[in-house]
Design a protein around this motif. Structure first.
Motif, short mmCIF file in Angstrom:
data_model
loop_
_atom_site.label_atom_id
_atom_site.label_comp_id
_atom_site.label_asym_id
_atom_site.label_seq_id
_atom_site.Cartn_x
_atom_site.Cartn_y
_atom_site.Cartn_z
N ALA A 52 0.86 -1.20 0.00
CA ALA A 52 0.00 0.00 0.00
C ALA A 52 0.89 1.24 0.00
CB ALA A 52 -0.91 0.00 1.22
N SER A 53 0.45 2.28 -0.71
CA SER A 53 1.21 3.53 -0.78
C SER A 53 1.14 4.32 0.53
CB SER A 53 0.72 4.40 -1.94
OG SER A 53 -0.63 4.76 -1.73
N ALA A 54 0.18 4.00 1.37
CA ALA A 54 0.04 4.67 2.67
C ALA A 54 -0.45 3.65 3.69
CB ALA A 54 -0.96 5.81 2.57
N THR A 55 -0.02 3.83 4.94
CA THR A 55 -0.49 2.93 5.99
C THR A 55 -1.64 3.55 6.78
OG1 THR A 55 1.20 3.78 7.48
CG2 THR A 55 1.73 1.77 6.26
N THR A 56 -1.79 4.88 6.68
CA THR A 56 -2.89 5.58 7.34
C THR A 56 -3.46 6.60 6.36
OG1 THR A 56 -1.79 5.36 9.48
CG2 THR A 56 -3.54 6.99 9.33
N VAL A 57 -4.80 6.60 6.22
CA VAL A 57 -5.48 7.53 5.32
C VAL A 57 -6.74 8.06 6.01
CG1 VAL A 57 -4.65 6.47 3.19
CG2 VAL A 57 -6.79 5.68 4.20
N LYS A 58 -7.27 9.18 5.49
CA LYS A 58 -8.57 9.68 5.95
C LYS A 58 -9.64 8.87 5.23
CE LYS A 58 -6.91 14.37 6.63
NZ LYS A 58 -6.98 15.76 6.16
N ALA A 59 -10.87 8.87 5.78
CA ALA A 59 -11.97 8.16 5.14
C ALA A 59 -12.16 8.69 3.71
CB ALA A 59 -13.26 8.34 5.94
N TRP A 60 -12.26 7.77 2.78
CA TRP A 60 -12.46 8.03 1.35
C TRP A 60 -11.28 8.72 0.67
CZ3 TRP A 60 -15.77 4.68 0.13
CH2 TRP A 60 -16.83 4.39 0.98
N GLN A 62 -7.90 8.56 -1.35
CA GLN A 62 -7.38 7.58 -2.31
C GLN A 62 -5.93 7.21 -1.98
OE1 GLN A 62 -8.17 7.92 -6.65
NE2 GLN A 62 -5.96 8.19 -6.77
N PHE A 63 -5.62 5.92 -2.11
CA PHE A 63 -4.24 5.42 -2.02
C PHE A 63 -4.11 4.31 -3.05
CE2 PHE A 63 -6.73 2.82 0.85
CZ PHE A 63 -6.22 1.55 0.70
N ARG A 64 -2.91 3.81 -3.24
CA ARG A 64 -2.66 2.77 -4.25
C ARG A 64 -2.14 1.49 -3.60
NH1 ARG A 64 -2.60 3.69 -9.55
NH2 ARG A 64 -2.87 5.82 -10.26
N ILE A 65 -2.51 0.39 -4.22
CA ILE A 65 -1.89 -0.89 -3.90
C ILE A 65 -1.14 -1.29 -5.17
CG2 ILE A 65 -2.22 -3.32 -3.34
CD1 ILE A 65 -4.75 -2.55 -1.83
N THR A 66 0.16 -1.55 -5.03
CA THR A 66 0.98 -1.94 -6.16
C THR A 66 1.66 -3.26 -5.85
OG1 THR A 66 2.87 -0.72 -5.29
CG2 THR A 66 1.46 0.45 -6.86
N GLY A 67 2.11 -3.92 -6.89
CA GLY A 67 2.81 -5.19 -6.68
C GLY A 67 3.21 -5.82 -7.99
N VAL A 68 3.67 -7.05 -7.86
CA VAL A 68 4.12 -7.83 -9.02
C VAL A 68 3.43 -9.19 -8.99
CG1 VAL A 68 6.13 -8.88 -10.13
CG2 VAL A 68 6.36 -6.67 -9.00
N ALA A 69 3.00 -9.61 -10.18
CA ALA A 69 2.38 -10.92 -10.34
C ALA A 69 3.34 -11.81 -11.13
CB ALA A 69 1.06 -10.78 -11.08
N LYS A 70 3.73 -12.94 -10.56
CA LYS A 70 4.61 -13.88 -11.25
C LYS A 70 3.82 -15.14 -11.56
CE LYS A 70 8.90 -12.23 -9.32
NZ LYS A 70 10.08 -12.51 -8.53
N GLY A 71 4.00 -15.66 -12.77
CA GLY A 71 3.28 -16.87 -13.16
C GLY A 71 1.83 -16.60 -13.50
N ILE A 72 1.48 -15.33 -13.71
CA ILE A 72 0.12 -14.94 -14.06
C ILE A 72 0.17 -14.20 -15.39
CG2 ILE A 72 -1.86 -13.51 -13.39
CD1 ILE A 72 -1.06 -14.03 -10.46
N LYS A 73 -0.67 -14.61 -16.30
CA LYS A 73 -0.69 -14.07 -17.66
C LYS A 73 -1.03 -12.58 -17.68
CE LYS A 73 -3.20 -14.98 -21.90
NZ LYS A 73 -4.23 -15.80 -22.50
N ALA A 74 -0.34 -11.83 -18.54
CA ALA A 74 -0.62 -10.41 -18.72
C ALA A 74 -2.08 -10.23 -19.13
CB ALA A 74 0.30 -9.81 -19.77
N GLY A 75 -2.71 -9.22 -18.58
CA GLY A 75 -4.12 -8.96 -18.87
C GLY A 75 -5.08 -9.58 -17.87
N PRO A 127 -0.02 -11.45 0.01
CA PRO A 127 0.00 -11.28 1.46
C PRO A 127 -0.93 -10.12 1.85
CG PRO A 127 2.23 -11.38 0.56
CD PRO A 127 1.30 -11.30 -0.60
N VAL A 128 -1.35 -10.10 3.08
CA VAL A 128 -2.27 -9.08 3.58
C VAL A 128 -1.50 -7.77 3.82
CG1 VAL A 128 -3.79 -8.44 5.49
CG2 VAL A 128 -3.77 -10.78 4.62
N VAL A 129 -2.10 -6.66 3.38
CA VAL A 129 -1.58 -5.33 3.70
C VAL A 129 -2.59 -4.65 4.61
CG1 VAL A 129 -0.20 -5.06 1.62
CG2 VAL A 129 -2.55 -4.29 1.61
N THR A 130 -2.10 -3.86 5.55
CA THR A 130 -2.96 -3.20 6.52
C THR A 130 -2.95 -1.70 6.30
OG1 THR A 130 -2.48 -4.95 8.11
CG2 THR A 130 -3.41 -2.93 8.99
N VAL A 131 -4.16 -1.11 6.21
CA VAL A 131 -4.31 0.33 6.07
C VAL A 131 -5.30 0.79 7.14
CG1 VAL A 131 -5.05 2.20 4.54
CG2 VAL A 131 -3.85 0.23 3.59
#
Length: 134
Positions: A52-60, A62-75, A127-131
């Motif tokens: 997660a791009s932030a661990t603490t946010v205000k209600a509503w 916006q933040f981002r979740i980014t990552g990498v997928a291995k062994g998963i087809k593009a699209g 894995p689980v991310v906490t915000v």
């Protein structure tokens, strides 16, 4: 070739086919009893990372979740899931995996407190991310 020799040849081929398949019918005698090693390799297990791009946010907010997928087809579509009580609920936030395996999705949460999130596609889970939402 006389008839007896033809019948004998056909008989030998038929018995060989029944005993060990077509390869045994035409294999050299030394190859009949020397088993070849067969090594089966399982496909690499699919994996997802998530951050997660932030661990603490205000209600509503916006933040981002980014990552990498291995062994998963593009699209392939990845879905954000949120733990609500004891169940994981899919949120209406999806993103495709790009050609290099990376992904990024925008998320807004309104449930105040600690929120557990993960990315999912099929049976592959990140894995689980906490915000925390204030």
């Amino acid at each position: 070739m006389n008839r007896a020799l033809r019948y004998a040849t056909v008989g030998v081929i038929a018995v060989s086919l029944l005993a060990g398949g077509s390869a045994a019918a035409f294999a050299a005698p030394q190859d009949l009893h020397s088993p070849k090693q067969v090594v089966a390799s399982a496909p690499a297990a699919a994996t997802l990372t998530a951050k997660a791009s932030a661990t603490t946010v205000k209600a509503w907010e916006q933040f981002r979740i980014t990552g990498v997928a291995k062994g998963i087809k593009a699209g392939t579509k990845l879905t954000v899931q949120q733990k609500q009580g004891t169940k994981w609920v899919s949120l209406p936030a999806q993103t495709p995996v790009n050609s290099s395996g990376a992904y990024s999705v925008r998320v807004k949460l309104g449930i105040k407190g600690v929120n557990q999130l993960r990315m999912a596609t099929g049976s592959t889970l990140s894995p689980v991310v906490t915000v925390t939402v204030r």
